[in-house]
Design a protein around this motif. Structure first.
Motif, PDB file in Angstrom:
ATOM      1  N   SER A  13      43.477  54.377  41.503  1.00 49.32           N
ATOM      2  CA  SER A  13      44.391  54.864  40.461  1.00 49.32           C
ATOM      3  C   SER A  13      44.783  53.712  39.541  1.00 49.32           C
ATOM      4  N   ARG A  14      44.976  52.505  40.176  1.00 49.78           N
ATOM      5  CA  ARG A  14      45.352  51.341  39.384  1.00 49.78           C
ATOM      6  C   ARG A  14      44.238  50.968  38.418  1.00 49.78           C
ATOM      7  N   THR A  15      42.975  51.035  38.936  1.00 50.88           N
ATOM      8  CA  THR A  15      41.825  50.652  38.111  1.00 50.88           C
ATOM      9  C   THR A  15      41.667  51.621  36.933  1.00 50.88           C
ATOM     10  N   ARG A  16      41.850  52.936  37.250  1.00 52.37           N
ATOM     11  CA  ARG A  16      41.697  53.916  36.173  1.00 52.37           C
ATOM     12  C   ARG A  16      42.807  53.736  35.146  1.00 52.37           C
ATOM     13  N   GLY A  26      49.970  37.155  40.748  1.00 48.58           N
ATOM     14  CA  GLY A  26      48.748  36.820  40.026  1.00 48.58           C
ATOM     15  C   GLY A  26      47.614  36.405  40.941  1.00 48.58           C
ATOM     16  N   SER A  27      46.460  36.179  40.336  1.00 49.16           N
ATOM     17  CA  SER A  27      45.266  35.825  41.112  1.00 49.16           C
ATOM     18  C   SER A  27      44.595  34.605  40.494  1.00 49.16           C
ATOM     19  N   VAL A  28      43.885  33.852  41.351  1.00 51.11           N
ATOM     20  CA  VAL A  28      43.094  32.717  40.854  1.00 51.11           C
ATOM     21  C   VAL A  28      41.671  32.897  41.375  1.00 51.11           C
ATOM     22  N   LEU A  67      33.265  35.420  31.747  1.00 52.96           N
ATOM     23  CA  LEU A  67      33.837  36.485  30.914  1.00 52.96           C
ATOM     24  C   LEU A  67      34.268  37.673  31.763  1.00 52.96           C
ATOM     25  N   ASN A  68      33.495  37.917  32.826  1.00 52.31           N
ATOM     26  CA  ASN A  68      33.865  39.000  33.734  1.00 52.31           C
ATOM     27  C   ASN A  68      35.212  38.710  34.400  1.00 52.31           C
ATOM     28  N   LEU A  69      35.379  37.436  34.837  1.00 53.15           N
ATOM     29  CA  LEU A  69      36.649  37.068  35.474  1.00 53.15           C
ATOM     30  C   LEU A  69      37.790  37.177  34.465  1.00 53.15           C
ATOM     31  N   ARG A  94      36.886  48.885  44.791  1.00 52.89           N
ATOM     32  CA  ARG A  94      38.005  48.804  43.871  1.00 52.89           C
ATOM     33  C   ARG A  94      39.280  48.843  44.695  1.00 52.89           C
ATOM     34  N   VAL A  95      40.194  47.936  44.373  1.00 52.40           N
ATOM     35  CA  VAL A  95      41.393  47.800  45.199  1.00 52.40           C
ATOM     36  C   VAL A  95      42.160  49.115  45.261  1.00 52.40           C
ATOM     37  N   ASP A  96      42.463  49.636  44.128  1.00 47.39           N
ATOM     38  CA  ASP A  96      43.248  50.862  44.094  1.00 47.39           C
ATOM     39  C   ASP A  96      42.722  51.659  42.923  1.00 47.39           C
ATOM     40  N   GLY A 153      36.584  49.573  35.628  1.00 43.84           N
ATOM     41  CA  GLY A 153      35.175  49.402  36.009  1.00 43.84           C
ATOM     42  C   GLY A 153      34.840  50.189  37.256  1.00 43.84           C
ATOM     43  N   ALA A 154      33.586  50.011  37.678  1.00 47.90           N
ATOM     44  CA  ALA A 154      33.119  50.744  38.857  1.00 47.90           C
ATOM     45  C   ALA A 154      33.136  49.864  40.094  1.00 47.90           C
ATOM     46  N   GLY A 155      33.646  48.645  39.992  1.00 46.54           N
ATOM     47  CA  GLY A 155      33.698  47.752  41.156  1.00 46.54           C
ATOM     48  C   GLY A 155      32.401  46.994  41.359  1.00 46.54           C
ATOM     49  N   LEU A 156      31.657  46.774  40.266  1.00 40.78           N
ATOM     50  CA  LEU A 156      30.381  46.041  40.391  1.00 40.78           C
ATOM     51  C   LEU A 156      30.475  44.622  39.846  1.00 40.78           C
ATOM     52  N   GLY A 157      31.427  44.397  38.933  1.00 36.98           N
ATOM     53  CA  GLY A 157      31.502  43.112  38.210  1.00 36.98           C
ATOM     54  C   GLY A 157      31.553  41.916  39.136  1.00 36.98           C
ATOM     55  N   LEU A 158      32.437  41.955  40.142  1.00 33.42           N
ATOM     56  CA  LEU A 158      32.597  40.776  41.008  1.00 33.42           C
ATOM     57  C   LEU A 158      31.402  40.570  41.934  1.00 33.42           C
ATOM     58  N   SER A 159      30.744  41.678  42.332  1.00 30.17           N
ATOM     59  CA  SER A 159      29.581  41.470  43.208  1.00 30.17           C
ATOM     60  C   SER A 159      28.433  40.848  42.424  1.00 30.17           C
ATOM     61  N   HIS A 176      37.350  41.997  50.472  1.00 31.47           N
ATOM     62  CA  HIS A 176      36.378  43.027  50.071  1.00 31.47           C
ATOM     63  C   HIS A 176      36.095  43.076  48.579  1.00 31.47           C
ATOM     64  N   VAL A 177      36.865  42.338  47.772  1.00 33.42           N
ATOM     65  CA  VAL A 177      36.728  42.533  46.322  1.00 33.42           C
ATOM     66  C   VAL A 177      35.342  42.177  45.792  1.00 33.42           C
ATOM     67  N   PHE A 178      34.576  41.366  46.571  1.00 35.61           N
ATOM     68  CA  PHE A 178      33.234  41.013  46.092  1.00 35.61           C
ATOM     69  C   PHE A 178      32.170  42.016  46.546  1.00 35.61           C
ATOM     70  N   ALA A 235      42.909  31.807  36.169  1.00 33.53           N
ATOM     71  CA  ALA A 235      44.153  32.194  36.841  1.00 33.53           C
ATOM     72  C   ALA A 235      44.933  33.135  35.942  1.00 33.53           C
ATOM     73  N   ASP A 236      45.460  34.200  36.544  1.00 34.45           N
ATOM     74  CA  ASP A 236      46.271  35.109  35.723  1.00 34.45           C
ATOM     75  C   ASP A 236      47.641  35.320  36.359  1.00 34.45           C
ATOM     76  N   THR A 237      48.538  35.898  35.581  1.00 37.61           N
ATOM     77  CA  THR A 237      49.884  36.176  36.092  1.00 37.61           C
ATOM     78  C   THR A 237      50.032  37.693  36.257  1.00 37.61           C
ATOM     79  N   GLY A 238      48.943  38.296  36.732  1.00 41.88           N
ATOM     80  CA  GLY A 238      48.876  39.759  36.777  1.00 41.88           C
ATOM     81  C   GLY A 238      49.396  40.387  38.059  1.00 41.88           C
ATOM     82  N   VAL A 239      48.869  41.575  38.354  1.00 41.70           N
ATOM     83  CA  VAL A 239      49.398  42.374  39.474  1.00 41.70           C
ATOM     84  C   VAL A 239      49.035  41.809  40.845  1.00 41.70           C
ATOM     85  N   GLY A 240      48.009  40.972  40.883  1.00 39.30           N
ATOM     86  CA  GLY A 240      47.589  40.390  42.166  1.00 39.30           C
ATOM     87  C   GLY A 240      46.787  41.385  43.000  1.00 39.30           C
TER      88      GLY A 240
HETATM   89  P1  ADP Z   1      35.991  46.421  38.259  1.00 35.55           P
HETATM   90  O1  ADP Z   1      34.913  46.497  37.302  1.00 35.55           O
HETATM   91  O2  ADP Z   1      36.422  47.705  38.881  1.00 35.55           O
HETATM   92  O3  ADP Z   1      37.124  45.580  37.800  1.00 35.55           O
HETATM   93  P2  ADP Z   1      35.265  44.196  39.880  1.00 35.55           P
HETATM   94  O4  ADP Z   1      34.138  44.033  40.842  1.00 35.55           O
HETATM   95  O5  ADP Z   1      35.307  43.317  38.717  1.00 35.55           O
HETATM   96  O6  ADP Z   1      35.300  45.714  39.496  1.00 35.55           O
HETATM   97  O7  ADP Z   1      36.621  44.031  40.690  1.00 35.55           O
HETATM   98  C1  ADP Z   1      36.804  44.679  41.927  1.00 35.55           C
HETATM   99  C2  ADP Z   1      38.272  44.986  42.162  1.00 35.55           C
HETATM  100  O8  ADP Z   1      38.997  43.772  42.301  1.00 35.55           O
HETATM  101  C3  ADP Z   1      38.910  45.668  41.001  1.00 35.55           C
HETATM  102  O9  ADP Z   1      38.858  47.051  41.175  1.00 35.55           O
HETATM  103  C4  ADP Z   1      40.325  45.196  41.008  1.00 35.55           C
HETATM  104  O10 ADP Z   1      41.139  46.083  41.749  1.00 35.55           O
HETATM  105  C5  ADP Z   1      40.289  43.878  41.720  1.00 35.55           C
HETATM  106  N1  ADP Z   1      40.454  42.742  40.798  1.00 35.55           N
HETATM  107  C6  ADP Z   1      39.495  42.023  40.205  1.00 35.55           C
HETATM  108  N2  ADP Z   1      40.019  41.047  39.435  1.00 35.55           N
HETATM  109  C7  ADP Z   1      41.357  41.172  39.534  1.00 35.55           C
HETATM  110  C8  ADP Z   1      42.466  40.463  38.973  1.00 35.55           C
HETATM  111  N3  ADP Z   1      42.296  39.418  38.158  1.00 35.55           N
HETATM  112  N4  ADP Z   1      43.711  40.858  39.309  1.00 35.55           N
HETATM  113  C9  ADP Z   1      43.894  41.886  40.165  1.00 35.55           C
HETATM  114  N5  ADP Z   1      42.915  42.612  40.730  1.00 35.55           N
HETATM  115  C10 ADP Z   1      41.648  42.250  40.412  1.00 35.55           C
END
Ligand code: ADP
Length: 479
Positions: free
Chosen positions: A412-415, A453-455, A356-358, A408-410, A425-431, A401-403, A388-393
């Protein structure tokens, strides 16, 4: 090149040089001693021959009377008496038919000369002594001795020196390699421990050491272990602090939530309702953050319990799919791609939380009108969930580093994403997701193309494989 090999090579090269130098000196001294003994014999014989010779002057001629040269043959000596022109006059019998000078190049010398010559395959030491009377050259006396014994002694010595030298170099290279290996083993242990700590993210490991703690290695290991201990204590207190703070924050948050609900039920003025909505949104966001922090702190300190039951992964996928459609609403389409039947052992709720987080990340970072595809495939004993999504990538430099926690990648983008359907989010979900995957013996991977997009792939070890519909490429084993 390893230090051990370098030490061995340097030591062997040095030893070879020392042995070679020693060999040359011994060889030189031996050759010099033996040849000087022969020279003494040659000189003595020449003196004897000349002492018992007599020169009788008759008019212009001088007749030389010589002793019996055969007397000297017993010592293995060859004797020739030559005229001043170098023509053979008399020779000892052991020279047979040989009628040339033993050493022709020394015949014009004014004083006695000693030279090594090769005559008919024989290696000889030849003394050429001019015979003079009243300053007039009458002829030459040449006395020679074979150098065969000297040559033999020299060859045996070279052979012995080479054999003993080679053996010593090989034996000492083995010994130094063994000793260096033993002496440097603690370094390997330190490296291994450091790698293990990084691999297992476990600071409780120590470098085992059984040697003296006062030598260089002992002090290195002791210092390294002390550093580890300090780091472990620091990390533990940081974890405890994180866990305590997030735990303590839950109570006031619950109180705020309750009070906001209460205020809502008391029919507030329309102006206040907006403020209450804002408070509610921020409280929800904070509650999520606190929950994530608490979970991460528990996971890292090993206090997060994981259920171990059989999970039907295909059913789980459908479950996640249904919930994803609700979450996505009209913003993006959610579809199922490949779907194999698979079972794994683990905690169904936690696995669902990862998926669900993904999915919610996918929804968050995919512009309206995009698509999210869920999939489940069995690949060589592994189950692979894909979102898999067709999003911003994700930019390539951010992918590794995303894990990481709070990455957080960017920002401003996240906000900006937070202003839409879901809060940034605060960048904790993926870790947290990565930790859950690893706690199940699996791993979480990502591949992404900016703008396309991302997979995200969640790999889990299969419990028992039921018929596989689509074979997939062999995956790399999880770390
Ligand atoms: P957050 O709760 O900020 O989304 P995550 O740990 O879930 O934190 O994700 C970390 C960063 O990875 C996010 O800030 C986001 O920039 C990037 N990210 C995660 N999933 C995606 C996705 N499907 N497409 C693009 N960027 C993503």
């Amino acid at each position: 090149m390893s230090i051990r090999l370098r030490l061995t090579l340097w030591y062997s090269a040095l030893l070879t040089a020392v042995i070679a130098l020693f060999g040359v000196v011994v060889w030189g001294v031996l050759a010099l001693t033996l040849v000087s003994q022969i020279d003494q014999t040659l000189n003595k014989t020449a003196v004897q021959v000349l002492r018992v010779s007599a020169v009788v002057p008759i008019n212009d001629l001088s007749i030389i009377t010589l002793p019996q040269l055969e007397l000297f043959e017993a010592d293995g000596l060859y004797i020739e008496v030559l005229t001043a022109d170098g023509v053979l006059n008399v020779a000892s019998q052991n020279l047979g038919n040989f009628d040339r000078p033993l050493d022709s190049s020394s015949l014009n010398q004014k004083s006695a000369t000693l030279r090594d010559v090769s005559v008919g395959g024989a290696h000889l030491r030849v003394l050429t002594q001019p015979i003079t009377t009243n300053g007039k050259l009458l002829g030459y006396l040449q006395v020679a001795a074979s150098l065969r014994d000297v040559d033999q002694a020299e060859s045996v010595l070279v052979l012995v020196l080479v054999a003993v030298g080679a053996l010593s170099v090989i034996a000492s290279a083995g010994l130094i390699s063994l000793t260096a290996g033993r002496a440097l083993r603690p370094l390997d242990m330190v490296t291994e421990a450091a790698l293990n700590i990084t691999r297992a993210d476990d600071l409780s490991q120590r470098v085992p050491f059984v040697g003296s703690h006062t030598d260089e290695m002992g002090r290195l290991v002791t210092a390294f272990n002390a550093t580890l201990e300090r780091l472990e204590r620091l990390f533990n207190s940081q974890r405890r602090f994180l866990a305590d703070v997030s735990h303590e924050l839950r109570t006031p948050l619950t109180a705020i939530r309750g009070n906001v609900d209460l205020l809502r039920r008391m029919n507030p003025l329309p102006d206040n309702r907006e403020s209450l909505d804002a408070i509610q949104i921020e409280v929800e966001r904070m509650a999520r953050l606190v929950g994530d922090l608490l979970m991460l702190a528990q996971a890292e300190s090993g206090n997060l319990p994981l259920a171990r039951s059989v999970v039907e992964l295909d059913t789980l996928l459908l479950d996640v799919y249904r919930q994803a459609r609700v979450l996505a609403g009209d913003k993006v389409a959610v579809v199922i791609g490949e779907e194999d039947q698979a079972r794994a052992s683990g905690d169904r709720d936690k696995l669902k939380q990862v998926l669900l987080n993904l999915v919610s990340n996918g929804i968050k970072y995919t512009p309206a009108g995009g698509r999210i595809t869920l999939g489940l495939a069995c690949v060589n004993g592994w189950a692979r969930f894909t979102v898999a999504d067709t999003g911003v990538g994700i930019p390539p430099e951010d992918l590794p580093h995303v894990f990481e926690r709070f990455y957080r990648v960017d920002k401003s983008r996240t906000r900006a994403a937070g202003n839409g359907t879901a809060p940034g989010g605060a960048g904790l979900g993926l870790s947290i997701a990565k930790w859950i995957a690893q706690a199940h013996g699996g791993r979480l991977e990502v591949s992404s193309r900016l703008g396309a997009g991302s997979v995200f792939s969640l790999w889990l070890p299969l419990l028992a494989t039921r018929p596989v519909s689509k074979p997939a490429p062999v995956p790399a084993r999880p770390e």
